[in-house]
Motif scaffolding. Structure first.
Motif, short mmCIF file in Angstrom:
data_model
loop_
_atom_site.label_atom_id
_atom_site.label_comp_id
_atom_site.label_asym_id
_atom_site.label_seq_id
_atom_site.Cartn_x
_atom_site.Cartn_y
_atom_site.Cartn_z
N GLU A 104 2.51 -3.68 10.96
CA GLU A 104 1.74 -2.44 10.79
C GLU A 104 2.30 -1.37 11.72
O GLU A 104 1.98 -1.36 12.92
CB GLU A 104 0.26 -2.68 11.15
CG GLU A 104 -0.47 -3.66 10.24
CD GLU A 104 -1.18 -2.98 9.07
OE1 GLU A 104 -1.09 -1.73 8.95
OE2 GLU A 104 -1.84 -3.70 8.30
N ARG B 159 -2.82 3.99 -2.21
CA ARG B 159 -3.01 2.61 -1.74
C ARG B 159 -3.03 1.60 -2.91
O ARG B 159 -2.35 0.59 -2.88
CB ARG B 159 -4.34 2.55 -0.98
CG ARG B 159 -4.68 1.19 -0.43
CD ARG B 159 -6.02 1.26 0.31
NE ARG B 159 -6.37 -0.01 0.92
CZ ARG B 159 -5.97 -0.39 2.13
NH1 ARG B 159 -5.18 0.38 2.85
NH2 ARG B 159 -6.34 -1.56 2.64
N HIS C 265 3.28 -2.70 6.49
CA HIS C 265 2.19 -1.72 6.30
C HIS C 265 2.25 -0.63 7.38
O HIS C 265 3.11 -0.66 8.26
CB HIS C 265 0.82 -2.41 6.45
CG HIS C 265 0.50 -3.43 5.42
ND1 HIS C 265 -0.50 -3.25 4.50
CD2 HIS C 265 1.04 -4.64 5.16
CE1 HIS C 265 -0.57 -4.32 3.73
NE2 HIS C 265 0.35 -5.18 4.09
N HIS D 71 0.89 -1.16 0.00
CA HIS D 71 0.00 0.00 0.00
C HIS D 71 0.92 1.21 0.00
O HIS D 71 1.59 1.49 1.00
CB HIS D 71 -0.89 0.01 1.25
CG HIS D 71 -1.90 -1.10 1.24
ND1 HIS D 71 -2.31 -1.75 2.38
CD2 HIS D 71 -2.58 -1.67 0.20
CE1 HIS D 71 -3.22 -2.66 2.05
NE2 HIS D 71 -3.40 -2.64 0.74
N GLU E 296 1.70 3.76 2.58
CA GLU E 296 2.29 3.21 3.81
C GLU E 296 3.75 2.90 3.52
O GLU E 296 4.14 1.76 3.31
CB GLU E 296 1.49 1.97 4.21
CG GLU E 296 -0.01 2.28 4.32
CD GLU E 296 -0.90 1.04 4.42
OE1 GLU E 296 -0.40 -0.05 4.72
OE2 GLU E 296 -2.11 1.18 4.16
ZN LIG Z 1 -1.76 -1.58 4.39
#
Ligand SMILES: [Zn+2]
Length: 528
Positions: free
Chosen positions: A300, A171, A210, A108, A111
């Motif tokens: 993340e 994204r 991410h 993404h 990110e």
């Molecule tokens: Zn993501």
């Protein structure tokens, strides 16, 4: 603006505690700094800069080799750095016999923290840091997986995220597809490139980086192992009970930051709240890795930490994952290889799943404060250093809500070409019959079916209800024979079972045959 000029004049040193001398080479002449570092973390590194950094890395010494593993939708070659093998070819990498770890950033492309962290990691590797890892590991590093998305820079692509204030990518890929919903349907060239990489290099571990903008918790980073209930249990147990807790403890001891399992705080119907993870389906990278018998890790970083802190958190996650992988290389490899040898034929497996509650968990909740984006004036949020322990229901795992017994064999009729072609792209072993034959098999009879009202990722997802009937089936020339007794048997089951919530039926690849009244997948049940 004044600060910018000062920075440009003096250069920038990355202030990462614990960084060794090699990472602190004089910055003026250092051609291996990322754009994030050079801009004091106001900007993120562009595709051409990544490619140039790769080129310089390859000439910087160490066991660093640069190649590509496919293309984006707009034709950008996807860079791959191989560290710890004599050259970058899949044959040489596999021939080392070492534990293979795939690290991916930027799926993404708003990110971007993982991309920057992986570039810093590579520079340090080329500078001779972590030299011991090469004794047991080969690293496969793809810092800019969604290359097209990365180039679509806008200042407002990730509203409220704390930078980079000079903008970040989008994204989706250039086709508008979310690449982290594409791992089963393989609609994007990026995803097919990745499937090809997984088939060729066969990494034992995959790490997908991410940034999350969900619940305002106190963690600098959250992570997830594979979540599908059909994942080999030994892999999930090893990640949940040993590897990820160890990573967390080491980061806490070295840096004082907290990491935890990914979740969002959600209200429960009867009152109270739950720490709920996201989704079990293999359209997501970590879940897909699990159904391939591999140790898939999702990372993340926290969107409201500063960009610089997010890059650090991503880097420290990867450092500790790799240090653990190095120290436990034999175990990691053995777990993946044992999972490959374990047949699922005759086993009751999930075709659909639901989140389950497993006791309580204490979550460190956090707070944010508002700041203004210096160039747009929009509100962005900044993490405050507040940790409020909060007990809530733990909903971090999934259980089967419907099962089927894995058969011995599936037959996919040649008219279902979109399904056969995708099985092959996934690396599932498929034998095409050169001539027609008759077999005893079961055919799925659709009793009813619904199609989602709204399109999702270019598909209207289908659900079928029906039953299997035994018959003497005529299989035409070109029928695909798929044994479930193969390393990718779990994946083949999920792709081909008609009731699967992430299979070819769900994605609509069998629509013409279903609408014509003839389901194009047959099966041979397991012998009892
Ligand atoms: Zn993501």
């Amino acid at each position: 603006m004044k600060r910018v000029l000062v920075v440009m004049a003096c250069g920038v040193v990355l202030h990462v505690p614990g960084a060794h001398a090699a990472a602190q080479t004089p910055v003026g002449p250092d051609l291996l700094l990322t754009r994030a570092e050079r801009s004091d973390f106001r900007e993120t590194t562009r595709y051409d800069e990544v490619v140039e950094l790769m080129r310089r890395l390859a000439g910087a010494g160490g066991d660093v080799h640069v190649t590509t593993f496919g293309y984006s939708a707009e034709g950008r070659a996807l860079p791959l750095v191989v560290v710890g093998a004599p050259d970058a070819s899949p044959e040489s990498v596999r021939a080392t016999g070492k534990t293979r770890v795939y690290l991916q950033g930027d799926i993404h492309a708003g990110e971007v923290d993982g991309k920057e962290a992986l570039l810093i990691l590579l520079r340090r590797l080329a500078g001779g840091e972590y030299a011991m890892w090469s004794d047991s590991l080969v690293l496969l590093v793809a810092p800019i997986y969604n290359a097209d998305g990365n180039e679509r820079i806008r200042l407002d692509n990730r509203p409220r995220q704390h930078g980079p204030v000079g903008g970040m990518g989008q994204r989706a890929n250039a086709q508008g597809l979310d690449l982290n919903r594409d791992h089963t349907k393989l609609d994007a060239p990026e995803t097919r490139s990745l499937a090809g990489l997984l088939n060729a290099y066969d990494p034992h571990v995959t790490v997908d980086l991410h940034t999350t903008n969900g619940t305002r918790h106190a963690y600098h980073l959250t992570y997830a192992p594979p979540l599908h209930p059909n994942t080999p249990a030994a892999l999930v147990t090893f990640l949940r009970e040993r590897w990820l807790p160890e990573v967390t403890a080491r980061v806490r001891a070295k840096h004082g930051w907290e990491f935890h399992f990914f979740g969002d705080a959600r209200p429960l119907p009867g009152g109270g709240q739950a720490w709920a993870t996201f989704d079990h389906r293999p359209r997501f990278s970590n879940n897909y890795a699990g159904l391939r018998n591999r140790l898939g890790i999702l990372g993340e970083s926290y969107a409201y930490a500063t960009f610089e802190d997010r890059v650090k958190a991503s880097l420290w996650l990867v450092e500790e994952i790799l240090d653990f992988a190095h120290q436990n290389a034999g175990t990691v490899r053995r777990l993946a290889e044992e999972a490959d040898r374990e047949s699922v034929v005759g086993r009751e497996l999930a075709v659909r799943a639901e989140a389950q509650r497993t006791g309580d968990v204490t979550i460190l909740m956090g707070e944010v404060e508002e700041e203004r984006h210096p160039y747009t004036g929009a509100v962005m949020l900044r993490r405050r250093d507040v940790r409020t322990p909060t007990v809530m229901a733990d909903m971090g795992t999934f259980r089967a809500s419907e099962t089927a017994v894995a058969p011995e064999v599936y037959y996919v009729l040649p008219q279902a070409g979109a399904a056969i072609e995708r099985l092959e792209a996934h690396g599932v072993t498929v034998v095409r019959y050169a001539e027609a034959r008759a077999v005893d098999a079961e055919r799925f009879v659709v009793d009813s079916t619904t199609v989602a009202e709204r399109e999702f990722q270019g598909h209207r997802e289908r659900t079928v209800w029906g039953h299997w009937v035994a018959e003497r089936a005529s299989l035409p020339e070109g029928t695909a024979f798929v044994s479930v007794d193969q390393p990718l048997g779990r994946l083949a089951f999920t792709l081909l079972e008609p009731r699967s919530d992430d299979g070819f039926t769900a994605w609509g690849f069998l629509d013409p045959e279903i609408e014509a009244g003839s389901f194009p997948v047959l099966r041979v049940p397991a012998r009892r």
